[in-house]
Enzyme design. Structure first.
Site, short mmCIF file in Angstrom:
data_model
loop_
_atom_site.label_atom_id
_atom_site.label_comp_id
_atom_site.label_asym_id
_atom_site.label_seq_id
_atom_site.Cartn_x
_atom_site.Cartn_y
_atom_site.Cartn_z
N ARG A 53 33.96 47.55 73.87
CA ARG A 53 32.67 46.85 73.87
C ARG A 53 31.75 47.38 74.95
NH1 ARG A 53 34.16 41.46 74.88
NH2 ARG A 53 33.41 41.73 77.00
N TYR A 106 5.65 43.06 66.44
CA TYR A 106 6.52 43.08 65.25
C TYR A 106 6.92 41.64 64.93
CZ TYR A 106 10.88 44.29 62.70
OH TYR A 106 11.88 44.42 61.79
N ASP A 176 7.66 47.66 73.35
CA ASP A 176 8.26 48.19 72.13
C ASP A 176 7.54 49.50 71.81
OD1 ASP A 176 8.97 48.81 69.48
OD2 ASP A 176 9.28 46.70 68.96
N LYS A 201 14.63 53.51 63.21
CA LYS A 201 13.49 54.20 62.60
C LYS A 201 13.63 55.71 62.79
CE LYS A 201 12.06 50.06 61.61
NZ LYS A 201 11.26 49.21 62.46
C1 LIG Z 1 11.62 47.85 62.74
C2 LIG Z 1 11.08 47.48 64.05
C3 LIG Z 1 11.82 46.73 64.95
C4 LIG Z 1 13.17 46.19 64.59
O1 LIG Z 1 14.12 47.17 64.38
P1 LIG Z 1 15.41 46.82 63.53
O2 LIG Z 1 16.36 47.91 63.89
O3 LIG Z 1 14.99 46.80 62.10
O4 LIG Z 1 15.90 45.48 63.99
C5 LIG Z 1 11.28 46.45 66.18
N1 LIG Z 1 10.06 46.88 66.51
C6 LIG Z 1 9.31 47.60 65.68
C7 LIG Z 1 7.96 48.05 66.12
C8 LIG Z 1 9.79 47.91 64.42
O5 LIG Z 1 9.02 48.60 63.58
#
Ligand SMILES: *Cc1c(COP(=O)(O)O)cnc(C)c1O
Length: 383
Positions: A53, A106, A176, A201
Site C-alpha cells: 500500500r 471540474y 488542478d 487523461k
Molecule cells: C477528468 C478530470 C478529473 C477527474 O479525473 P478522474 O481520473 O476521471 O477521476 C479531475 N479534473 C479534471 C480537470 C478532469 O478533467
C-alpha cells in the site's frame, strides 16, 4: 539533468534499469507483503519498501519522474483524478476552515466539496475564475483552489497573482492542472503548493486507465504524504505502470493534440453555425495573453459555443459524426465530443447557444474537419 529539455527528461526520468536486469521501463510490481530479512531490519525500519500500500519500485519510478517534471518535493499516486483533488483538499483543510473554490472547477470536485467536505465542517464558497480573489477571502480561508483553464469554459487564471494574495493571507494554493499537464505548465513554479493531475487523461493517454497524483512543494510534502497514508490511498502497480509508460510519449502526443486541436478550433471559428470557440491558444480568446505568458503549449481539449440551435439539430450534428466518440473523459488518442452542462454559482456563464466540448485526438486533422463539416451541414438541415 534539470537543464535537459522536457522530451529528454520524459525519456529518462524514473528509470532504474540497473535494478531490473536492464529492463528499460520499471516493470509492474504486484505486492502486498514485502519481506524483511530479519528482526533487526523490522526494528530499524529503513527498508525502501515496507508494504504494498505504501508503494513499490513501480510507484517510485512514476512518482520520482513526476516530482522532477513538476519541480515537486513529493508526489503521491492515487486511483483517480477526483481522488487526487479530494486528497489535496483534505491534506490542508481542517474543521472550521474555509476553502475558496474556483467556480469553473471540474463538476465532481465541486460535488465532493458540497457534500462530503461539508459533512466534516469545512466551509466552501466560490469565486469567478478570472476575478481578483481578495474580496472573496475570509479570516478562516485555509486554501484557494484553482483550475486553469476552467472545466468546460476554458478561462485562464492568473495563478501567480492568486498565489501571491492567498499566501499573504496564509492560505495554501491548490491547482488542478490536468489540461496542461506538467509538460505545458508547472504549477509549483508559479506559486502553487499542491499540483493535482488526473493522470487518467493525457498521462495515461490511451483511455484505458484511471490514475491520479498530487505533487507537493516542501512545505506541503509531509502533510500530503501523511494524509495519503492515513486514508489508505494507493494505486495498483498495473495502473501506475501504464501511467509511467504513457509519460514516455507524453510530449510527442501533446504536440500533435495541440496542432490538431488548433486546426479544428480555427476552422470551426469560421463556420456560420458557431458563435465562438473557447480555446486560450486562439488570439481572439480573452485568456490568450495570460496563456502566452504562462504556458508553453495547449492540449487538444476546447469548447465550442453554437449559435441557437434545436436539440434535434445538435443531435443530428453529434450523433452522425464518424470520428468523434460521445463520452466523458479525454486525453486518449481518440477524438471525442460531449455536450457541456455548465453549472456556476459565483457568476453565470453566458452562452449564445448550446455548448459542446471537443477533444482532438491523434487522427488526421483533415479527416476530422471533413467529419465536422458534414456534421454542421446536418445541423443546418435539421429544424
Ligand atoms: C477528468 C478530470 C478529473 C477527474 O479525473 P478522474 O481520473 O476521471 O477521476 C479531475 N479534473 C479534471 C480537470 C478532469 O478533467
Amino acid at each position: 539533468m534539470t537543464d535537459d529539455k522536457t522530451e529528454t527528461k520524459t525519456s529518462s526520468l524514473g528509470r532504474m534499469s540497473d535494478m531490473h536486469f536492464g529492463a528499460v521501463n520499471t516493470p509492474v510490481y504486484r505486492a502486498s507483503t514485502i519481506l524483511y530479512p530479519d528482526l533487526a531490519a523490522v526494528k530499524a525500519n529503513t527498508q525502501p519498501y515496507t508494504y504494498g500500500r505504501r508503494g513499490t519500485p513501480t510507484t517510485k519510478s512514476f512518482e520520482d519522474a513526476i516530482s522532477e517534471l513538476e519541480g515537486a518535493d513529493k508526489t503521491v499516486t492515487v486511483t483517480s483524478g477526483l481522488q487526487a483533488a479530494a486528497l489535496a483538499i483534505l491534506s490542508v483543510c481542517n474543521a472550521g476552515d474555509h476553502l475558496l473554490m474556483v467556480d469553473s472547477v471540474y463538476e465532481p470536485s465541486r460535488i465532493f466539496c458540497e457534500r462530503t467536505l461539508k459533512r466534516f465542517g469545512v466551509e466552501v464558497s466560490y469565486y469567478p475564475p478570472t476575478a481578483d480573489i481578495a474580496p472573496y477571502l475570509k479570516p478562516n480561508t485555509k486554501a484557494v483552489f484553482c483550475e486553469s483553464p476552467g472545466s468546460l469554459t476554458f478561462e485562464i487564471q492568473d495563478i501567480a497573482a492568486i498565489a501571491k494574495i492567498a499566501h499573504a493571507y496564509g492560505a495554501s494554493v491548490l491547482m488542478d492542472n490536468t489540461w496542461a499537464t506538467p509538460i505545458f505548465f508547472q504549477p509549483l513554479k508559479h506559486g502553487v503548493d499542491l499540483s493535482i493531475q488526473a493522470a487518467t487523461k493525457y498521462v495515461g493517454g490511451h483511455a484505458d486507465v484511471m490514475l491520479g497524483y498530487v505533487a507537493a512543494n516542501a512545505a506541503h510534502a509531509a502533510r500530503l504524504h501523511q494524509t495519503h497514508g492515513d486514508m489508505g490511498l494507493y494505486a495498483s502497480g498495473d495502473d501506475v505502470f501504464l501511467g509511467l509508460r504513457g509519460l514516455r510519449t507524453l510530449p510527442v502526443r501533446l504536440a500533435r493534440h495541440q496542432e490538431t486541436g488548433l486546426a479544428l478550433a480555427r476552422w470551426l471559428q469560421q463556420q456560420p453555425e458557431v458563435a465562438r470557440i473557447l480555446h486560450p491558444a486562439l488570439e481572439s480568446d480573452p485568456g490568450h495573453a495570460l496563456w502566452m505568458r504562462d504556458y508553453s503549449g495547449a492540449c487538444g481539449l476546447f469548447g465550442m459555443v453554437l449559435k441557437p440551435a434545436s436539440e434535434a439539430a445538435v443531435a443530428a450534428f453529434v450523433d452522425g459524426l464518424a470520428h468523434f466518440g460521445i463520452g466523458y473523459s479525454w486525453g486518449g488518442f481518440e477524438s471525442l465530443i460531449v455536450p457541456a452542462h455548465i453549472r456556476r454559482t459565483a457568476m453565470p456563464f453566458e452562452a449564445e447557444g448550446p455548448v459542446l466540448r471537443i477533444h482532438a485526438g491523434l487522427e488526421d486533422a483533415g479527416d476530422l474537419i471533413a467529419d465536422l463539416d458534414r456534421g454542421l451541414k446536418r445541423l443546418r438541415d435539421t429544424p
